[in-house]
Design an enzyme around this catalytic site. Sequence first.
Site, PDB file in Angstrom:
ATOM      1  N   ASN A  43       0.840  -1.201   0.000  1.00  0.00           N
ATOM      2  CA  ASN A  43       0.000   0.000   0.000  1.00  0.00           C
ATOM      3  C   ASN A  43       0.879   1.257   0.000  1.00  0.00           C
ATOM      4  O   ASN A  43       1.975   1.265   0.569  1.00  0.00           O
ATOM      5  CB  ASN A  43      -1.024   0.016   1.138  1.00  0.00           C
ATOM      6  CG  ASN A  43      -0.440  -0.248   2.514  1.00  0.00           C
ATOM      7  OD1 ASN A  43       0.559  -0.925   2.668  1.00  0.00           O
ATOM      8  ND2 ASN A  43      -1.087   0.295   3.533  1.00  0.00           N
ATOM      9  N   CYS A  54      -4.123   0.798  -2.437  1.00  0.00           N
ATOM     10  CA  CYS A  54      -3.957  -0.471  -1.715  1.00  0.00           C
ATOM     11  C   CYS A  54      -2.850  -1.347  -2.293  1.00  0.00           C
ATOM     12  O   CYS A  54      -2.475  -1.221  -3.474  1.00  0.00           O
ATOM     13  CB  CYS A  54      -5.258  -1.263  -1.768  1.00  0.00           C
ATOM     14  SG  CYS A  54      -6.608  -0.561  -0.814  1.00  0.00           S
ATOM     15  N   GLU A  56      -3.045  -4.548  -3.049  1.00  0.00           N
ATOM     16  CA  GLU A  56      -3.540  -5.395  -4.148  1.00  0.00           C
ATOM     17  C   GLU A  56      -3.499  -4.614  -5.461  1.00  0.00           C
ATOM     18  O   GLU A  56      -3.147  -5.159  -6.522  1.00  0.00           O
ATOM     19  CB  GLU A  56      -4.987  -5.842  -3.879  1.00  0.00           C
ATOM     20  CG  GLU A  56      -5.167  -6.694  -2.632  1.00  0.00           C
ATOM     21  CD  GLU A  56      -5.461  -5.868  -1.380  1.00  0.00           C
ATOM     22  OE1 GLU A  56      -4.941  -4.739  -1.247  1.00  0.00           O
ATOM     23  OE2 GLU A  56      -6.222  -6.361  -0.532  1.00  0.00           O
TER      24      GLU A  56
END
Length: 130
Positions: A43, A54, A56
């Site tokens: 992040n 984030c 991901e």
Amino acid sequence: MTTKQNLHDAAREVMKNAHAPYSNYHVGAAVLADDGQTYVGANVENASYPEGWCAETSAIAAMVANGAKHIKEVCVVTKSDPPGTPCGGCRQRLSEFADAGTSVHIANLDGIVRTWRMDELLPGAFKLKG
Ligand code: THU
């Protein structure tokens, strides 16, 4: 070492590079793509809070930048108890490149705590196709 252990190691390692001075909530993500490579991300927060993003999302961006377009397996690592699951926006972003049955492993520093299917995390995912 199994695929999921490799993913956990990669996510735990990249978590150390998170830029999270505002929340102090460090997240590492690793995605295994269909090119056989593991792409990682952390992040990245910003003093203008909404401009952060984030872990991901970082991992997906690394995958796409390298030309891969399909996610086979995911691991997300946080220190929280229970470990954090992907936020709503990241569920949608993962879903763009994953299948309904793709495993999303949720882990702490010690290892994987729970594995979700993509379609458990985001039932009825929005897709333009089909
Ligand atoms: N965060 C992630 O990296 N992934 C998620 O799925 C949920 C939240 C980050 C965003 C922010 O930097 C911190 O965690 C606290 O919300």
